[in-house]
Design a protein around this motif. Structure first.
Motif, PDB file in Angstrom:
ATOM      1  N   MET A 180       0.833  -1.221   0.000  1.00 49.36           N
ATOM      2  CA  MET A 180       0.000   0.000   0.000  1.00 49.36           C
ATOM      3  C   MET A 180       0.859   1.259   0.000  1.00 49.36           C
ATOM      4  O   MET A 180       0.614   2.192  -0.765  1.00 49.36           O
ATOM      5  CB  MET A 180      -0.928   0.001   1.222  1.00 49.36           C
ATOM      6  N   GLU A 181       1.863   1.276   0.881  1.00 45.45           N
ATOM      7  CA  GLU A 181       2.739   2.461   0.960  1.00 45.45           C
ATOM      8  C   GLU A 181       3.364   2.779  -0.388  1.00 45.45           C
ATOM      9  O   GLU A 181       3.414   3.922  -0.823  1.00 45.45           O
ATOM     10  CB  GLU A 181       3.901   2.170   1.929  1.00 45.45           C
ATOM     11  N   ARG A 182       3.846   1.690  -1.033  1.00 43.97           N
ATOM     12  CA  ARG A 182       4.601   1.922  -2.285  1.00 43.97           C
ATOM     13  C   ARG A 182       3.665   2.206  -3.455  1.00 43.97           C
ATOM     14  O   ARG A 182       3.997   2.994  -4.347  1.00 43.97           O
ATOM     15  CB  ARG A 182       5.520   0.717  -2.540  1.00 43.97           C
ATOM     16  N   ILE A 183       2.502   1.579  -3.463  1.00 45.16           N
ATOM     17  CA  ILE A 183       1.532   1.868  -4.531  1.00 45.16           C
ATOM     18  C   ILE A 183       1.034   3.306  -4.390  1.00 45.16           C
ATOM     19  O   ILE A 183       0.870   4.027  -5.371  1.00 45.16           O
ATOM     20  CB  ILE A 183       0.345   0.872  -4.478  1.00 45.16           C
ATOM     21  N   GLU A 184       0.813   3.728  -3.148  1.00 48.29           N
ATOM     22  CA  GLU A 184       0.340   5.100  -2.945  1.00 48.29           C
ATOM     23  C   GLU A 184       1.333   6.104  -3.534  1.00 48.29           C
ATOM     24  O   GLU A 184       0.942   7.066  -4.221  1.00 48.29           O
ATOM     25  CB  GLU A 184       0.135   5.381  -1.456  1.00 48.29           C
ATOM     26  N   ALA A 185       2.615   5.856  -3.317  1.00 49.95           N
ATOM     27  CA  ALA A 185       3.621   6.784  -3.842  1.00 49.95           C
ATOM     28  C   ALA A 185       3.559   6.829  -5.378  1.00 49.95           C
ATOM     29  O   ALA A 185       3.651   7.916  -5.984  1.00 49.95           O
ATOM     30  CB  ALA A 185       5.015   6.360  -3.369  1.00 49.95           C
ATOM     31  N   VAL A 186       3.386   5.665  -5.999  1.00 49.88           N
ATOM     32  CA  VAL A 186       3.347   5.623  -7.466  1.00 49.88           C
ATOM     33  C   VAL A 186       2.084   6.314  -7.994  1.00 49.88           C
ATOM     34  O   VAL A 186       2.126   7.078  -8.970  1.00 49.88           O
ATOM     35  CB  VAL A 186       3.414   4.153  -7.960  1.00 49.88           C
ATOM     36  N   ILE A 187       0.966   6.077  -7.322  1.00 47.65           N
ATOM     37  CA  ILE A 187      -0.280   6.709  -7.790  1.00 47.65           C
ATOM     38  C   ILE A 187      -0.199   8.222  -7.602  1.00 47.65           C
ATOM     39  O   ILE A 187      -0.669   8.997  -8.447  1.00 47.65           O
ATOM     40  CB  ILE A 187      -1.512   6.088  -7.089  1.00 47.65           C
ATOM     41  N   GLU A 188       0.436   8.654  -6.530  1.00 51.05           N
ATOM     42  CA  GLU A 188       0.603  10.104  -6.330  1.00 51.05           C
ATOM     43  C   GLU A 188       1.448  10.716  -7.444  1.00 51.05           C
ATOM     44  O   GLU A 188       1.177  11.816  -7.911  1.00 51.05           O
ATOM     45  CB  GLU A 188       1.286  10.390  -4.972  1.00 51.05           C
ATOM     46  N   ILE A 189       2.468   9.998  -7.890  1.00 54.11           N
ATOM     47  CA  ILE A 189       3.325  10.524  -8.970  1.00 54.11           C
ATOM     48  C   ILE A 189       2.562  10.533 -10.299  1.00 54.11           C
ATOM     49  O   ILE A 189       2.553  11.514 -11.031  1.00 54.11           O
ATOM     50  CB  ILE A 189       4.601   9.652  -9.133  1.00 54.11           C
ATOM     51  N   GLU A 190       1.908   9.404 -10.607  1.00 48.91           N
ATOM     52  CA  GLU A 190       1.351   9.229 -11.952  1.00 48.91           C
ATOM     53  C   GLU A 190      -0.069   9.775 -12.102  1.00 48.91           C
ATOM     54  O   GLU A 190      -0.498  10.089 -13.202  1.00 48.91           O
ATOM     55  CB  GLU A 190       1.363   7.743 -12.340  1.00 48.91           C
ATOM     56  N   ARG A 191      -0.822   9.801 -11.022  1.00 48.28           N
ATOM     57  CA  ARG A 191      -2.211  10.262 -11.059  1.00 48.28           C
ATOM     58  C   ARG A 191      -2.999   9.612 -12.206  1.00 48.28           C
ATOM     59  O   ARG A 191      -3.481  10.287 -13.120  1.00 48.28           O
ATOM     60  CB  ARG A 191      -2.271  11.789 -11.180  1.00 48.28           C
ATOM     61  N   PRO A 192      -3.130   8.296 -12.207  1.00 43.57           N
ATOM     62  CA  PRO A 192      -3.841   7.625 -13.307  1.00 43.57           C
ATOM     63  C   PRO A 192      -5.330   7.959 -13.310  1.00 43.57           C
ATOM     64  O   PRO A 192      -5.893   8.334 -12.275  1.00 43.57           O
ATOM     65  CB  PRO A 192      -3.628   6.137 -12.987  1.00 43.57           C
ATOM     66  N   ASP A 193      -5.949   7.801 -14.483  1.00 39.97           N
ATOM     67  CA  ASP A 193      -7.403   7.981 -14.597  1.00 39.97           C
ATOM     68  C   ASP A 193      -8.143   6.697 -14.265  1.00 39.97           C
ATOM     69  O   ASP A 193      -9.342   6.711 -14.010  1.00 39.97           O
ATOM     70  CB  ASP A 193      -7.747   8.390 -16.034  1.00 39.97           C
ATOM     71  N   LEU A 194      -7.424   5.604 -14.360  1.00 37.52           N
ATOM     72  CA  LEU A 194      -8.049   4.315 -14.092  1.00 37.52           C
ATOM     73  C   LEU A 194      -6.970   3.355 -13.603  1.00 37.52           C
ATOM     74  O   LEU A 194      -5.882   3.296 -14.179  1.00 37.52           O
ATOM     75  CB  LEU A 194      -8.672   3.758 -15.393  1.00 37.52           C
ATOM     76  N   VAL A 195      -7.276   2.624 -12.544  1.00 42.00           N
ATOM     77  CA  VAL A 195      -6.404   1.522 -12.097  1.00 42.00           C
ATOM     78  C   VAL A 195      -7.135   0.217 -12.383  1.00 42.00           C
ATOM     79  O   VAL A 195      -8.336   0.090 -12.122  1.00 42.00           O
ATOM     80  CB  VAL A 195      -6.080   1.652 -10.591  1.00 42.00           C
ATOM     81  N   ILE A 196      -6.407  -0.756 -12.938  1.00 47.67           N
ATOM     82  CA  ILE A 196      -7.001  -2.073 -13.187  1.00 47.67           C
ATOM     83  C   ILE A 196      -6.245  -3.104 -12.352  1.00 47.67           C
ATOM     84  O   ILE A 196      -5.006  -3.151 -12.380  1.00 47.67           O
ATOM     85  CB  ILE A 196      -6.926  -2.457 -14.686  1.00 47.67           C
ATOM     86  N   VAL A 197      -7.000  -3.919 -11.612  1.00 46.87           N
ATOM     87  CA  VAL A 197      -6.416  -5.015 -10.831  1.00 46.87           C
ATOM     88  C   VAL A 197      -7.110  -6.310 -11.254  1.00 46.87           C
ATOM     89  O   VAL A 197      -8.172  -6.286 -11.869  1.00 46.87           O
ATOM     90  CB  VAL A 197      -6.593  -4.801  -9.309  1.00 46.87           C
ATOM     91  N   SER A 198      -6.495  -7.444 -10.888  1.00 44.80           N
ATOM     92  CA  SER A 198      -7.124  -8.719 -11.213  1.00 44.80           C
ATOM     93  C   SER A 198      -7.005  -9.665 -10.024  1.00 44.80           C
ATOM     94  O   SER A 198      -6.102  -9.540  -9.190  1.00 44.80           O
ATOM     95  CB  SER A 198      -6.465  -9.342 -12.447  1.00 44.80           C
ATOM     96  N   GLY A 199      -7.935 -10.609  -9.972  1.00 42.59           N
ATOM     97  CA  GLY A 199      -7.826 -11.714  -9.031  1.00 42.59           C
ATOM     98  C   GLY A 199      -7.992 -11.314  -7.577  1.00 42.59           C
ATOM     99  O   GLY A 199      -8.746 -10.380  -7.258  1.00 42.59           O
ATOM    100  N   ASP A 200      -7.266 -12.000  -6.700  1.00 42.10           N
ATOM    101  CA  ASP A 200      -7.580 -11.943  -5.272  1.00 42.10           C
ATOM    102  C   ASP A 200      -6.347 -12.052  -4.380  1.00 42.10           C
ATOM    103  O   ASP A 200      -6.442 -12.504  -3.245  1.00 42.10           O
ATOM    104  CB  ASP A 200      -8.547 -13.088  -4.948  1.00 42.10           C
ATOM    105  N   VAL A 201      -5.194 -11.666  -4.879  1.00 42.03           N
ATOM    106  CA  VAL A 201      -3.990 -11.806  -4.056  1.00 42.03           C
ATOM    107  C   VAL A 201      -3.807 -10.553  -3.184  1.00 42.03           C
ATOM    108  O   VAL A 201      -4.535  -9.569  -3.326  1.00 42.03           O
ATOM    109  CB  VAL A 201      -2.736 -12.087  -4.928  1.00 42.03           C
ATOM    110  N   ASN A 202      -2.828 -10.594  -2.289  1.00 39.51           N
ATOM    111  CA  ASN A 202      -2.650  -9.454  -1.389  1.00 39.51           C
ATOM    112  C   ASN A 202      -2.332  -8.162  -2.144  1.00 39.51           C
ATOM    113  O   ASN A 202      -2.703  -7.075  -1.698  1.00 39.51           O
ATOM    114  CB  ASN A 202      -1.552  -9.761  -0.370  1.00 39.51           C
TER     115      ASN A 202
END
Ligand code: UD1
Length: 384
Positions: free
Chosen positions: A93-115
């Protein structure tokens, strides 16, 4: 879906949409590869950003399989590695938050059910970034499974839920998810299988291992309930017993490796290191049967028409049982003894579920571009 509802292809293209795909573990790569290809194809002017959390990091669990699948090199690798669920998820979460703050995507896509799916979901929703979940709506109704918790959270907070079976629709409706968020598109894991079919069918992995096609049991078990406790040794004992009748080949997940280092098995029961995607699919396609606790393998055997025995009390994929290929043995290693006599290839009539056809990712890309869904959802309660 909040900001994307009613959007269309032209609007996206005009303003250089940013789409972020977040993956972390082996099954994510298989489910996401066709989605990335298709969304890139329909949105060529968008920025496409691939984030790999690093939940899986061994070459055979990550780099090798990503290359086989033709995935682009990740733009970000977050190296979260292995840890307890809380630590692994929190680190991601910490590291994804930093990347999303930098990139500011319009859409995030995830798949499945892993951590990694869970971590990406929580970060995206808290930052107000629209989220799409591929393989939504599956439920085992067993909250001791970490994946069940991850699925429930991903579905609750996703704006677009892409489903591949009728029970997913039932499950989401029962949880009060609005119908306009749910899109019946089919199975992207099967898209990958279909795209690679010529390659794995020509591979002959079985003969490379000295096995005869149609005359061995392929085993894949990695769930904590089975392999982290004493049951693992009951499983190995049972596999040794049936191996004289039905040779056994068991590529082991890294979490199993340390526990089986000094175990001697019967000569016809072999433990292997994790395999690449193509070699594993080749072994599945030529097996007499498969013994598994994996979700994806239950689906792949359904497409391939190979008998599958699932060593679990439940499955979040009852569609594979109805299709006639999958049989739930229960979480009971003694049932392995029944497998040789229970294999009746002719009884496993091929019945591929709707949307397991190699085109699911095309339908996802169309929905993301605001086009109407191309598949009618199955009628709840109308299945046979
Ligand atoms: C994860 C998923 C599971 C999925 C499986 C596919 C969660 C909660 N579980 O389980 O749903 O079916 O991936 O493989 O997300 N390890 C290595 N090298 C690696 C990765 C893991 O040695 O590259 C070992 C480590 O000892 C680690 C253990 O495997 O502690 C478990 O890894 P982890 O990612 O936590 O869960 P998986 O069992 O792989």
């Amino acid at each position: 879906m909040r900001p994307l509802a009613g959007s269309n292809h032209e609007r996206y293209s005009a303003r250089a949409l940013k789409v972020m795909y977040i993956v972390g573990a082996r099954p994510n790569f298989v489910k996401m590869a066709p989605v990335i290809t298709e969304v890139r194809r329909v949105l060529p002017d968008a920025h496409h950003i691939l984030v790999h959390t690093g939940q899986h990091y061994d070459p055979m669990m990550s780099a090798v399989i990503m290359e086989e699948l033709g995935l682009p090199a990740p733009d970000y690798v977050l190296r979260v590695g292995s840890a307890s669920h809380a630590v692994q998820t929190a680190r991601a979460m910490e590291r994804i938050e930093a990347v999303i703050e930098i990139e500011r995507p319009d859409l995030v896509i995830v798949s499945g059910d892993v951590n990694s799916t869970l971590a990406a979901t929580l970060v995206a929703v808290k930052l107000g970034v629209p989220l799409a979940h591929v393989e939504a709506g599956l439920r085992s109704f067993d909250r001791t499974m970490p994946e069940e918790i991850n699925r429930i959270v991903a579905d609750e907070f996703s704006d677009q839920l892409f489903i591949h079976s009728d029970e997913a629709l039932e499950n989401l409706q029962a949880e009060g998810i609005e119908p306009n968020r749910i899109h019946f598109v089919g199975n992207t894991m099967i898209d990958t299988l279909v795209a690679m079919e010529d390659r794995f069918r020509g591979l002959g992995a079985a003969s490379g291992l000295g096995l005869t096609a149609g005359e061995y049991l392929l085993v894949t078990l990695h769930r904590p309930a089975l392999v982290d406790g004493p049951m693992l040794f009951d499983v190995l004992d049972q596999l040794s017993r049936i191996a004289s009748e039905l040779p056994v080949v068991f590529p082991i997940h890294p979490r199993v490796r340390k526990r089986v280092e000094n175990i001697a098995l019967a000569p016809s029961a072999r433990l292997l290191d994790p395999l690449g995607y193509l070699e594993f699919l080749s072994l599945q396609a030529d097996a007499a049967a498969v013994l598994t606790d994996s979700g994806g393998v239950q689906e792949e055997t359904t497409y391939l028409g190979i008998p599958c025995f699932t060593l679990r009390d439940n499955t979040e994929r009852p569609v594979t049982v109805r299709a006639g290929t999958n049989m739930l043995l229960g979480l009971d290693p003694s049932r392995i003894a029944d497998i040789p006599s229970a294999i009746r290839p002719k009884a496993h009539a091929m019945h591929r579920p709707p949307g397991w056809d190699g085109h699911a990712a095309e339908r996802i890309a169309a929905v993301i571009c605001g086009e109407p869904a191309q598949m009618t959802p199955p009628l709840v309660g109308a299945r046979g």
